[in-house]
Design a protein around this motif. Structure first.
Motif, short mmCIF file in Angstrom:
data_model
loop_
_atom_site.label_atom_id
_atom_site.label_comp_id
_atom_site.label_asym_id
_atom_site.label_seq_id
_atom_site.Cartn_x
_atom_site.Cartn_y
_atom_site.Cartn_z
N PHE A 99 -48.07 -6.67 -3.80
CA PHE A 99 -49.07 -7.19 -4.71
C PHE A 99 -50.47 -6.89 -4.20
O PHE A 99 -50.75 -7.06 -3.00
N SER A 135 -50.06 -7.45 -14.70
CA SER A 135 -49.39 -6.62 -13.69
C SER A 135 -48.59 -7.47 -12.71
O SER A 135 -47.48 -7.10 -12.31
N ALA A 136 -49.11 -8.65 -12.33
CA ALA A 136 -48.37 -9.53 -11.43
C ALA A 136 -47.09 -10.02 -12.10
O ALA A 136 -46.03 -10.12 -11.47
N ALA A 143 -54.75 -8.44 -14.12
CA ALA A 143 -54.09 -8.90 -12.90
C ALA A 143 -52.90 -9.79 -13.23
O ALA A 143 -51.84 -9.70 -12.60
N GLU A 155 -53.83 -9.57 -7.65
CA GLU A 155 -52.55 -10.03 -8.19
C GLU A 155 -52.04 -11.24 -7.43
O GLU A 155 -51.54 -12.20 -8.04
#
Length: 662
Positions: free
Chosen positions: A94, A453-454, A450, A98
């Motif tokens: 990460f 994507s996390a 963020a 993230e």
């Protein structure tokens, strides 16, 4: 869990991870000294069985197998192992931003719910985060609580895919019936938790509110399959509040009853010197009657008669309860936080298994920083490091880990088998995935890269446990609050003042305020704004659903706030601020009104038996207490102070006489 048992379990994990072929019981007993401390062969066997169960209970994938298929059920020839593939968290890393939103997602869960699972998940993922020191100051702080009745039992049935049977009182009929359900998902909306699943009696998908379960649910044997198309987020979005389908005609004194006047679609049919006549839509009679009862002599129902009778009943019951309440009661117990779902002793082994990969990923980690990350004292961390040093097989070359502390920095070596974090468990995956989804639903954060994507990386890393992400959902804001939330969020980002019209129910008036927003937080399903009030020259909290209008100004926020004080204060989300001049009010709460203690941040409580509670509140003004008691219709009564007790009785007498004139 004692230190010796933790050491024994940790050593067992290390050994079972070290060999694909695994070990027999006898080989394990030979290598792990602590098994030889058992007083007999039978005691040692029992100890080993308990340890196996403990590892499996905590999500460690311990396998038992026989090399000869003819002897699969023969315990004497079984071998044991932990599959590294099933044990270790999948390859994922990460970015700092993230990991920062993962921290926010973990912080969504209120204490006593999945917060401990969220903390464990963050510990595991910390070794997969690139160093950047990115921290986000949450200007909007949502909270998810799981204090609904029987939440843990329903969660257990959901995650194990087991049928659930429970007695249930339906809102539509008021009848209590036994229901058997295949729980497909759980969700929180409108301040309530719901379980959704297949009702085996009605042969259809149904919603059930946990607070309407009238007895302990029972998990039944068996299992079921969840439809591949089921998604709790979509299902929860289909749930709606009851739309107003009834009309009340209410006489209200001019300038009063703002709680009715500001309701959506309220019409003023007539104005007069003594009375205005309002046409007020409503959906259910009970909350509407409670609202009107709380207005005392300022309101009277003209139509329908059923609603007027309900108001009279509430006032009569409140009056009877006020007379029957004890006049003197000493509260000895302070308000206590809700217990965590799992105790720290149960979490000890998992903490050690998370500590090893963290230290390997961060060689030279500082003692203080490591203790803070793992939410332990430095003394406890030192004990944990000592336990790591002595854990492992005695008779294997280099079987023990090397732990060194040099200049307050920790160095760990020879820990290859524990170098990777344990896979996320179901509750750990749930805590972060649902937390991220809750953040993503907030105004201004729906397209946050963020978070997106996390969420994608976490879903991939969680593997099979990620399925819980479609089975649990929350909806923390509604359309009526979102516009105000967006304006206040813009004010926070721009650091400007906001001009608002605010409804003050305790004074039954709408006031105009100039505010400098500090943060927005959620408490008990209600959004609050913490702001510096320019008019009052002080820090205040304001309910968003009472803000009638919010407009951005071009005036910069100028209040010089103590950041250290705010940081401490933000650890709490209590909406009511107490002051030195506040009055202590003690209420007697029946089971249906126990929520008052939490909602109004009681500073002391006393259990009275039969699920009744005495709660002491600190209030800036007691003028609103009689109206609160009236609306609760006998579920609450004032005990102290004596002056307020007497004033409440006079208020209720006047309200009852007023309604009798109708």
């Amino acid at each position: 869990m004692s230190a010796k048992r933790t050491e024994r379990l940790l050593t067992l994990v290390i050994m079972l991870l070290s060999s694909r072929r695994g070990f027999t019981k006898e080989e394990l007993f030979e290598e792990i000294d602590l098994y030889r401390e058992a007083t007999s062969v039978a005691a040692r066997e029992k100890l080993f069985d308990r340890d196996k169960a403990a590892l499996r209970e905590q999500g460690i994938p311990l396998e038992a197998y026989s090399e000869d298929a003819l002897f699969d059920n023969d315990n004497t020839v079984q071998r044991y192992r932990i599959s590294a593939e099933n044990y270790r968290l999948g390859g994922v890393s990460f970015l700092p931003e993230e990991y920062a939103v993962l921290n926010l997602a973990a912080g969504v869960w209120d204490q006593g719910s999945l917060d401990s699972a969220a903390s464990r998940a963050l510990r595991k993922l910390s070794s997969r985060s690139t160093d950047g020191g990115t921290e986000l100051t949450p200007l909007i702080q949502p909270r998810i609580t799981t204090d609904a009745p029987y939440w843990d039992t329903v969660w257990q049935a959901l995650t194990s895919r087991a049928p659930l049977r429970f007695p249930y009182r339906a809102a539509s009929t008021g009848r209590e019936e036994m229901r058997t359900v295949h729980p497909w998902g759980m969700g929180a909306r409108f301040g309530h938790w719901y379980v959704v699943g297949f009702d085996t009696t009605r042969k259809a998908e149904r919603f059930f509110r946990l607070s309407r379960m009238t007895g302990e649910p029972v998990i039944l044997p068996g299992t079921f399959e969840v439809p591949a198309s089921f998604d709790m987020n979509q299902t929860l979005s289909s749930l709606s509040r009851s739309e107003p389908d009834r009309i009340a005609v209410v006489a209200a004194r001019p300038g009063s009853c703002q709680v009715l006047r500001v309701r959506k679609d309220t019409e003023i049919l007539q104005t007069g010197e003594e009375w205005d006549v309002l046409r007020v839509p409503y959906a259910a009679s009970s909350p509407m009657a409670a609202t009107i009862a709380g207005l005392g002599v300022n309101a009277r129902v003209r139509e329908p008669q059923e609603l007027a009778a309900e108001v009279v009943r509430l006032l009569d019951d409140a009056h009877a309860a006020a007379l029957a309440a004890p006049e003197h009661l000493e509260i000895s117990g302070r308000a206590r936080p809700a217990p965590r779902r799992k105790s720290s002793s149960q979490d000890h082994l998992l903490r050690l298994l998370d500590l090893v990969p963290y230290l390997l990923a961060h060689p030279g980690a500082e003692v203080g920083e490591t203790a803070r990350r793992f939410d332990v004292t430095e003394v406890q961390l030192t004990k944990d490091l000592d336990l790591l040093f002595v854990s492992g097989p005695r008779h294997y070359p280099d079987g023990l880990m090397d732990v060194n502390i040099e200049e307050d920095r920790i160095y760990l070596t020879n820990a290859r088998d524990l170098a990777e974090p344990v896979k996320l468990s179901m509750d750990e995956a749930c805590s972060l995935l649902v937390g991220l989804q809750a953040l993503r639903e907030l105004p201004g954060m729906r397209d946050n890269e963020a978070i997106i994507s996390a969420q994608t990386k976490l879903t991939a890393a969680a593997g099979d446990a990620a399925r819980i992400g479609t089975a649990v959902a929350t909806k923390l804001t509604e359309d009526d609050v979102d516009p105000t939330l967006e304006v206040l969020q813009a004010a926070l980002h721009s650091n400007v003042r906001v001009d608002v019209d605010y409804f003050v129910p305790t004074r039954d008036e709408i006031t105009r305020r100039l505010l400098e927003p500090v943060r927005i937080f959620l408490h008990q399903d209600t959004w609050y704004l913490e702001a510096w009030s320019v008019d009052s020259d002080g820090l205040r909290n304001f309910r968003l659903d009472r803000i009638q209008r919010a407009t951005l100004t071009d005036q910069p926020a100028t209040a010089d706030l103590d950041e250290e004080f705010l940081a401490r204060d933000r650890r709490s989300v209590a909406p009511y601020r107490s002051g030195d001049a506040d009055l202590a009010v003690t209420l007697l709460l029946e089971p249906r009104a126990r929520w008052i203690a939490a909602q109004y941040n009681a500073d002391a409580v006393q259990e009275l038996g039969e699920d009744r509670l005495a709660a002491r509140l600190k209030v800036a003004s007691s003028a609103w207490i009689p109206g609160l008691v009236a609306g609760l219709g006998g579920s609450a009564a004032v005990i102290a102070p004596a002056e307020l007790r007497a004033e409440t009785l006079r208020w209720l007498d006047a309200a009852r006489a007023h309604q009798a004139l109708a």
